[in-house]
Design a protein around this motif. Structure first.
Motif, PDB file in Angstrom:
ATOM      1  N   ASP A  31     -25.503 182.850  37.591  1.00  0.00           N
ATOM      2  CA  ASP A  31     -25.656 183.376  38.941  1.00  0.00           C
ATOM      3  C   ASP A  31     -24.847 182.508  39.892  1.00  0.00           C
ATOM      4  O   ASP A  31     -25.035 181.295  39.955  1.00  0.00           O
ATOM      5  CB  ASP A  31     -27.126 183.385  39.366  1.00  0.00           C
ATOM      6  N   ASP A  32     -23.962 183.146  40.623  1.00  0.00           N
ATOM      7  CA  ASP A  32     -23.035 182.452  41.509  1.00  0.00           C
ATOM      8  C   ASP A  32     -23.529 182.487  42.954  1.00  0.00           C
ATOM      9  O   ASP A  32     -22.811 182.900  43.854  1.00  0.00           O
ATOM     10  CB  ASP A  32     -21.653 183.094  41.370  1.00  0.00           C
ATOM     11  N   GLY A  33     -24.791 182.101  43.154  1.00  0.00           N
ATOM     12  CA  GLY A  33     -25.342 181.992  44.504  1.00  0.00           C
ATOM     13  C   GLY A  33     -25.839 183.299  45.093  1.00  0.00           C
ATOM     14  O   GLY A  33     -25.820 183.477  46.315  1.00  0.00           O
ATOM     15  N   SER A  34     -26.320 184.207  44.264  1.00  0.00           N
ATOM     16  CA  SER A  34     -26.834 185.490  44.760  1.00  0.00           C
ATOM     17  C   SER A  34     -28.006 185.285  45.711  1.00  0.00           C
ATOM     18  O   SER A  34     -28.809 184.375  45.532  1.00  0.00           O
ATOM     19  CB  SER A  34     -27.314 186.364  43.594  1.00  0.00           C
ATOM     20  N   THR A  35     -28.088 186.179  46.698  1.00  0.00           N
ATOM     21  CA  THR A  35     -29.203 186.132  47.643  1.00  0.00           C
ATOM     22  C   THR A  35     -30.043 187.401  47.572  1.00  0.00           C
ATOM     23  O   THR A  35     -30.982 187.560  48.349  1.00  0.00           O
ATOM     24  CB  THR A  35     -28.688 185.936  49.083  1.00  0.00           C
TER      25      THR A  35
END
Length: 160
Positions: A65-69
């Motif tokens: 996960d590349d910083g999902s919000t």
């Protein structure tokens, strides 16, 4: 068209779980799947399910996960509860899909690595077809990939 590829990460070849469905093949290599994601909750479950339910299942699926919000992490966690071969790496800040793929590389245990984006679906026979067609001593393998513009679906398909 895009191309999903898999390439060798080690020279080891061991028989993974599910190999019995590919009777007649000797010394089948383990396959690792790396799936970078950023805000793909809409597609994430379908993408992971398409990899989890392969005829020839991968030894591991590492979702980065590349910083999902959004709800991406929760969707991945749901799969982790039911599938011991699904792993999650998280970055607090987005640094791009390339870095996410590279972050998983030192952790991979498979002889080959398949990169699947979080908004893609993999044909259930794709990994089996890739292993069946693998020549002895192969270091690199590419397989076909299609984007269906009419239905807006993307899929990696099995060789005939």
């Amino acid at each position: 068209l895009s191309l999903l590829s898999c390439c060798s990460t080690t020279s080891a070849a061991a028989e993974p779980a599910g190999a019995q469905s590919l009777a007649g093949l000797a010394a089948l290599p383990n396959i690792s799947v790396v799936m970078p994601c950023f805000g793909h909750v809409t597609f994430q479950e379908e993408a992971i399910a398409s990899v989890v339910h392969q005829q020839y299942p991968p030894a591991e699926i590492i979702v980065v996960d590349d910083g999902s919000t959004d709800g991406t992490v929760a969707a991945v966690e749901n799969f982790r509860e039911h599938h011991a071969n699904v792993y999650l790496l998280r970055d607090a800040v987005s640094r791009g899909a390339g870095r996410a793929r590279n972050r998983a590389a030192p952790l991979l245990e498979g002889a080959f690595t398949v990169y699947v984006d979080a908004d893609d679906a993999v044909d259930p026979q794709a990994l089996a077809a890739a292993v069946r067609g693998l020549p002895d001593g192969a270091d690199l393998l590419f397989f076909p990939y299609a984007i269906d513009e009419r239905s807006k679906t993307r899929a990696m398909w099995a060789a005939d």
